[in-house]
Each structure stands twice: as structure tokens, then as C-alpha cells.
Design a protein around this motif. Sequence first.
Motif, short mmCIF file in Angstrom:
data_model
loop_
_atom_site.label_atom_id
_atom_site.label_comp_id
_atom_site.label_asym_id
_atom_site.label_seq_id
_atom_site.Cartn_x
_atom_site.Cartn_y
_atom_site.Cartn_z
N UNK A 1 0.87 -0.94 -0.16
CA UNK A 1 -0.37 -0.22 -0.13
C UNK A 1 0.77 0.98 -0.04
N UNK A 2 0.59 2.14 -0.52
CA UNK A 2 0.70 3.65 0.05
C UNK A 2 1.70 4.14 1.13
N UNK A 3 3.04 4.22 0.96
CA UNK A 3 3.61 4.96 2.20
C UNK A 3 3.54 3.56 3.29
N UNK A 4 3.81 2.47 2.71
CA UNK A 4 3.56 1.26 3.63
C UNK A 4 4.46 -0.09 2.42
N UNK A 5 5.44 -0.88 3.95
CA UNK A 5 6.21 -1.30 3.18
C UNK A 5 6.48 -2.79 4.47
N UNK A 6 6.05 -3.84 3.77
CA UNK A 6 6.14 -5.50 4.31
C UNK A 6 7.91 -5.86 4.39
N UNK A 7 7.90 -5.95 6.04
CA UNK A 7 9.21 -6.01 6.37
C UNK A 7 9.26 -7.17 6.20
N UNK A 8 10.50 -7.94 6.54
CA UNK A 8 11.37 -9.61 6.74
C UNK A 8 12.49 -9.20 7.15
#
Length: 365
Positions: free
Chosen positions: A257-264
Motif C-alpha cells: 500500500x502507499x507509504x507502507x512497506x512489508x518487511x522481513x
Amino acid sequence: MGRTHGGRNRRAPGARGGGRLMLTHVAAASGAPSSTLVLSADALPEGEEELCGALRDATDWLCERGLDDITKIALIAPSRHPLFDLDYRFVQVLPGAVNGFDFRGSCGHSILASVVVASRLGWLPKLAPEHRVRVRVTNNNDRVVCEVDESVRDRTTFTVHFLRQQEPRLDSLLPDGQVLTGLSTSEGGIRVSQVSAGNPYVFVAATDLGVRDVDELFGDSARLYESLSEIRRSAAVHAGLPAEGAFPKVAALLPDGDATLAVRALSVPSWHPTIALTGAVCLGAATKIEGTTPHSLAGSAARPGVPLTIRTPGGSTVASAAVSGSRPSSTLSWVSVPHKEVVFRGAVDIDSLRPHTRKDELLCL
């Protein structure tokens, strides 16, 4: 320390009443992969060889009591610098047949644990809302301001602000001066962004590792874990650091989504349940550096003034990077991360550290 401290007010094994009298304390920050063992720096040897010996005795003691999941150590002292309240040095435990230690980086979660313990020791005033504690990180000369949002019994919530003595240019946060760096792995070459803010990090697009969606990114993929581990080792060698050390850190990114990062992200020696506090700081700064992988994936969060939402398997957080000036000479003023909770776990009397205890503490003990 979940299997040891099931209740909110239970103390660690060996703990006694009057926690402020003990040499060692344990506190845990939400989202951290490990509780932090907090030690008085002034009570330990100054030489690294002797210090490692004392820390190895302490971690052996923990292992014998089923507390080998504690892999973070903080060495603290009231600051001798007139602008700071607390001096902090981070030690990452490298588990093995004989435990090793990495002194090169920092840990934001352990900084917060240290502030809570320092207050219990009486080195700081009792923590209360709007109280700000200024911490000098001796590992990398970072300045960290821990602002208290709430403090109730053994739980304290902070907003954390990371800054430098002088505002650095954004491009100075690139260790090799490149927004993208090619690294070699067993599966071929891969392009990553290496950024150093809070801690050195390697950021890689998850799609370049064959990850198609967030569910796959957050799954327990042995292949993804090994790919990230190999990238981290390659980046360490590229930077002239030990391949099996703790730094640089590594994280895979996917737009969510905008301005959102999924991080592992990886920790030592497994997946990180969320992302390191310093990782959120570094990622927040990296999104403002034009041409980096985080910048290209962050959507509107790549623009000045727009915070980044970071989604992880263990929950979400926000990193707000304050940038000054215009490109290409923009500078980083600070990075803030809110709503970080710390729980005080208790005091621990580690017998092997008694020879290093100050005389006044021994009398109290």
C-alpha cells in the motif's frame, strides 16, 4: 524470556528484593527478539579481552539456568558528558559452542531497556510522561532521546528520536557511496541498497528473491532465510567485516500500500519477530535517499514530511524521518519511532560477576 517470566511481576531466577542493589537487571522491549541483560559498565573490565571473559561467564550462567535466549547485553553508566544523561554500549551475543560477542553496532530496543534499568538504579529521575532521557551510544556516537509517553508500574512506553551530533547529508549514509550495490551470491548477482543510520543495513527488494506477496514474505521459508543470510554475509565481506558477525543487518522489502512497506528481517540467530528499532530508523532514513531500493518502493513516504508505515509479522510501526534542505544536499535531522514499550523483568544475581562488583554494591548485596 517468555518461558521464564510467565507473570508480569515475576523476577528472574536468583533475584532478590531491592532491585536497585543488584549488579545485573533484565528488561524486555516489545518487538525485540531477546530481552536485554543490563550491566553497570563501571563495574566491568575496560580491556576487551577481559571484558569478553566476564561476559562469557555471565552468558554461561544464563545458559545453565535456561536463559540462553538472552542475546543482547547493554553496558551502561551515568554519562560524564554534560549534554547526556546515560552512556550506553551495546554487545550482541553470538551464540555458539563458545559464545562470541560483537561490539560494532547498536540496538534501539536495548537502549530503552537501559533507560528503564537506569531509572530503577536511581541514576535517572523516576520516569514520567514527557520526561526525556538523553543517551550517548558509545558504539557509533549516535545521540538518542527517549521521550516517555506513559509509565505504569513495570511498563514504560517511549517515543524514540535518533540523531547525530551534526546533521549528515543523506548521501553520507551510503557506506560505499552508491544507492545500489551489486553483491555476489551462490544464485548469481543481486542489487541491494546499503544504508547506515542507527545501524548498517542491507535492503533488498523481496521480488528479486522470488517473493510474490506479503503472505509469502511472512511465511517460514527456509529458502528465503538462507538467501537473506547469504546476502548479509556477502555484504559483510564487501564492507570488510567478519562474515559471521552481527553486522550489517539485512531486510527484504515489499510494497504493501502507499507509504507502507512489508518487511522481513533477520536477527541473531533467527528471524526477527518484527524489525529492530534501529532497522526502523535506518529504513525511514533510506526512503528519503533517491535511487535506493526503499525509496523506489515506499510510494509517497519517499517524499519529505511523509512518515513510513512498516508492517512486519509481529505488528506495525511508523518511522518519521525529518529531512532538511533541498536535493542533492539534503540532510537528515532526526528519525522518530513512537509507541515502543519496555517491561522491567527483574534483578539477577550472577555469581560470576561478583568479583567485578564495586565495593559499595558488594556491601549492599
